[in-house]
Scaffold this motif. Structure first.
Motif, PDB file in Angstrom:
ATOM      1  N   UNK A   1      58.404   9.730  -2.324  1.00 42.12           N
ATOM      2  CA  UNK A   1      59.005   8.842  -1.340  1.00 42.12           C
ATOM      3  C   UNK A   1      57.952   8.197  -0.473  1.00 42.12           C
ATOM      4  N   UNK A   2      58.046   6.884  -0.338  1.00 41.61           N
ATOM      5  CA  UNK A   2      57.180   6.154   0.588  1.00 41.61           C
ATOM      6  C   UNK A   2      58.065   5.652   1.716  1.00 41.61           C
ATOM      7  N   UNK A   3      58.005   6.316   2.847  1.00 41.91           N
ATOM      8  CA  UNK A   3      58.890   6.009   3.977  1.00 41.91           C
ATOM      9  C   UNK A   3      58.212   4.997   4.891  1.00 41.91           C
ATOM     10  N   UNK A   4      58.826   3.841   4.987  1.00 43.69           N
ATOM     11  CA  UNK A   4      58.233   2.740   5.756  1.00 43.69           C
ATOM     12  C   UNK A   4      58.659   2.801   7.216  1.00 43.69           C
ATOM     13  N   UNK A   5      57.724   2.418   8.092  1.00 43.37           N
ATOM     14  CA  UNK A   5      58.054   2.353   9.514  1.00 43.37           C
ATOM     15  C   UNK A   5      57.071   1.411  10.207  1.00 43.37           C
ATOM     16  N   UNK A   6      57.391   1.079  11.431  1.00 43.31           N
ATOM     17  CA  UNK A   6      56.514   0.191  12.194  1.00 43.31           C
ATOM     18  C   UNK A   6      56.851  -1.270  11.971  1.00 43.31           C
ATOM     19  N   UNK A   7      55.863  -2.143  12.175  1.00 39.75           N
ATOM     20  CA  UNK A   7      56.068  -3.593  12.083  1.00 39.75           C
ATOM     21  C   UNK A   7      55.750  -4.120  10.688  1.00 39.75           C
ATOM     22  N   UNK A   8      56.309  -5.281  10.355  1.00 44.06           N
ATOM     23  CA  UNK A   8      56.021  -5.964   9.096  1.00 44.06           C
ATOM     24  C   UNK A   8      54.788  -6.858   9.257  1.00 44.06           C
ATOM     25  N   UNK A   9      53.956  -6.907   8.224  1.00 43.55           N
ATOM     26  CA  UNK A   9      52.806  -7.807   8.286  1.00 43.55           C
ATOM     27  C   UNK A   9      53.207  -9.212   7.793  1.00 43.55           C
ATOM     28  N   UNK A  10      52.234 -10.079   7.621  1.00 42.58           N
ATOM     29  CA  UNK A  10      52.516 -11.465   7.238  1.00 42.58           C
ATOM     30  C   UNK A  10      53.178 -11.572   5.862  1.00 42.58           C
ATOM     31  N   UNK A  11      52.959 -10.584   4.998  1.00 49.24           N
ATOM     32  CA  UNK A  11      53.535 -10.601   3.657  1.00 49.24           C
ATOM     33  C   UNK A  11      54.902  -9.921   3.612  1.00 49.24           C
TER      34      UNK A  11
END
Length: 646
Positions: free
Chosen positions: A584-594
């Motif tokens: 599992x790759x759990x995403x968090x925080x802000x999105x970058x330009x892509x």
């Protein structure tokens, strides 16, 4: 004339007699009252004072039980230590403590010991600021008198613990200038492996006044001279959880003040030895690998756990960064404590039981279990995976990195870790019917592991989202549940779902063993002085209401993720044992330009051997990259395990 005078004189004489009689009676009453007060009302008190003037009763402290790993190697033991103690009685007079007489003595002690009293736990936890040793002693005496009454004066106070040789020599040289001060030979707790086991073991320190109120098993008697907070009790870890058994029972000695003859009134009983489920070698190997991975991936921290799926025994439980619990024995230096508190990687946090993080795609194992058990899907249910699509409200949803897997059943969905398969499942179902399955496998509640500080995680549900949105400061969350967006995020382990590593390894263990949700534990059994064993009850939490036929499908999907033709966990494919796993790759925080999240937690969990499951495992790299990176660490560790463990 004479007759009248004689008559008046007789009247006066009679009145004087009556007055004398009344006065005599009053004196008798007063004397009787005093006798009654002395003999009956205050008799017990004066008797006790008299006894204390002749005989001093005091506690004799037991040896704390030793803690071993599963093979009998020491994890915590007792080693010799020299302590400095102040006898209080010589400094008391009719008005109480004579602090003027005591002050120069304390000043000299502070200088010689370099103010080592500041490391004692009561000194650091006082509700008032203590500036010097005099203030510390005054504070301690006040607490003693509050707790024990007037006979606190016959006790003693610990001034410094674990003195080094140089300080001990200096104190002995100055003994003539330090009346009432005694050097006592005792012991201290020692942890041979230090930071490798700190989060598991915890540490010991001096008892506080609050402990005396809360811990009845410390067993104090108000008639016995109090020995000044010399009890050593467990803090955190299994030192705290099993403190009552490890601490033993104090004995009582009686010493005649005139002759110096001493005898035991009550025998001392040493604490029980504790054997744990932990393996020293396996623990150290896991921690070494995780320390290296944290450095290479610039992760915040990491956790690694290995559990016996049949018993719930924890053979390995690592949280890194860690700290050396030897620094905390007796008391920790303020500079050391401040450094740990201010470290942004939070080394004092036991991530294995207290890090509540989104589980990412590992959560699909539970989503699949709930869907199959409820009948919302079966092995013939097919959904088509494409790179992405748009919800009815215009919001996008896609496979990881925009992949497209075509038509999938649940085994294939677990194998490739399809987001869209599980999104389609919940779009055709109701999250309120799935949430109870998450709860059944322990999400949202503690496992009951025998450690201090476990956190419960959080079940993704409409009720929990709305409740969370109402917490002051939570401004980023709408108090609305969106069946598509929130539902799809939840079933793939994003959104508001939170788990701890111990919860994850426990639900994977239940999937592997056929549905028994165990109580994870470290303590196995106690050993008495005569060699007799005392078992520790670790009753399973529950048998989940899911058939093994359903669980076998999930197990197959996890195996296909490692060894199937469309496998996604390549790192474990050629391991030295057949492994079933889920990453599992759990995403968090802000999105970058892509449009990619800047931060991710890397998870991998599973069990081995696949055909006859024995061990469940979980590895977490907190803010440490993608799941394959955690899987690479797991591969190296599992290969080591197969080569080195019995």
């Amino acid at each position: 004339m004479t007759g009248i005078w004689d008559l008046e004189q007789k009247k006066v004489s009679s009145w004087n007699f009556i007055l004398a009689f009344i006065l005599f009676g009053a004196i008798i009453v007063a004397l009787l009252s005093s006798v009654i007060d002395l003999q009956i009302v205050q008799g017990a008190d004066y008797s006790e004072r008299s006894q204390n003037n002749q005989i001093k009763t005091s506690y004799v402290y037991p040896n704390r039980g030793v803690i071993f790993d599963r093979d009998g190697r020491k994890l915590a033991e007792n080693v010799a230590a020299t302590n400095l103690v102040l006898e209080i009685e010589p400094f008391y007079d009719d008005e109480g403590l004579n602090i003027k007489e005591l002050t120069p003595i304390l000043d000299k002690i502070g200088t010689i010991t370099k103010d080592k009293w500041k490391e004692l736990r009561p000194a650091r936890e006082a509700e008032v600021q203590i500036e010097d040793l005099k203030g510390y002693v005054t504070y301690m005496i006040e607490r003693l008198e509050k707790k024990e009454g007037v006979y606190a004066r016959y006790g003693s106070i610990l001034l410094a613990a674990d003195l080094d040789n140089e300080t001990t020599i200096d104190l002995k040289a100055a003994k003539d200038e330090l009346p009432g001060v005694m050097i006592e030979e005792g012991y201290k707790r020692y942890y041979p492996e230090g930071a490798y086991f700190s989060h598991l073991l915890g540490y010991t320190s001096i008892v506080t006044a609050e402990d005396l109120e809360d811990l009845q098993y410390l067993g104090y008697d108000d008639s016995i001279a109090f020995n000044g907070f010399k009890d050593v009790i467990g803090r955190l870890g299994i030192e705290a959880v099993y403190d009552e058994q490890l601490i033993g029972k104090k004995g009582v000695s009686a010493k005649e003040k005139v002759t110096g003859v001493e005898r035991m009134v009550e025998p001392v009983v040493d604490g029980l030895n504790l054997y744990t489920s932990i393996d020293i070698d396996a623990q150290k190997k896991m921690q070494d690998l995780l320390i290296k991975a944290v450095e290479e991936r610039d992760a915040t921290g990491a956790s690694g756990i290995v559990m016996d799926v049949d018993t719930g025994e924890l053979i390995v439980m690592v949280s890194t960064p860690s700290y050396d619990n030897n620094d905390f024995v007796g008391g920790v230096a303020q500079a050391t404590y401040d450094k740990l508190l201010n470290d942004p990687k939070i080394p004092l946090l036991n991530r294995s039981i207290a890090a509540q993080l989104p589980p990412g795609s590992t959560f699909k194992t539970l989503s699949a279990t709930g869907g199959l058990a409820s009948g919302a899907i079966d092995t013939n249910t097919l959904y088509t995976s494409r790179s992405g699509y748009t919800f009815s409200n215009g919001a996008p949803f896609q496979e990881y990195r925009g992949n497209s897997y075509g038509t999938l059943n649940v085994v294939g969905a677990l194998s490739v870790s399809s987001n869209i398969f599980f999104c389609e499942m919940i779009r055709n179902w109701d999250i309120n019917e799935l949430a109870p399955y998450y709860e059944m496998f322990g999400i949202g509640s503690v496992t009951g592991v025998d450690l201090v500080g476990e956190m419960p995680g959080r079940v993704p549900s409409p009720a929990n989202k709305i409740a969370l949105s109402k917490i002051p400061g939570i401004t980023w969350l709408e108090p609305v549940w969106y069946p598509e967006g929130d539902g799809c995020n939840s079933v793939i382990g994003q959104g508001i779902a939170l788990v701890t590593p111990i919860q994850m390894v426990n639900w994977i263990s239940a999937i592997a063993n056929g549905g028994v949700l165990n109580t994870p534990h470290i303590g196995n059994y106690f050993v008495q002085k005569d060699g007799g064993k005392v078992s520790i009850d670790h009753t399973p939490i529950r048998q989940v209401d899911v058939s093994d036929d359903v669980l076998s499908v999930v197990r197959k999907g996890m195996r296909e993720a490692v060894a199937g033709s469309r496998r996604s966990i390549w790192a474990l494919t050629d391991a030295k044992v057949d492994v079933a796993a889920k990453t599992g790759t759990a995403e968090f925080g802000a999105l970058n330009e892509k449009g990619i999240y800047e931060h991710t937690h890397a998870w991998v969990t599973g069990f081995f051997p696949y055909e006859k499951p024995k061990y469940a495992f979980v590895l977490l790299l907190e803010d440490g990259g993608e799941s394959y990176q955690a899987a690479e660490v797991a591969r190296e560790y599992i290969d080591w395990w197969i080569q080195n463990m019995k």
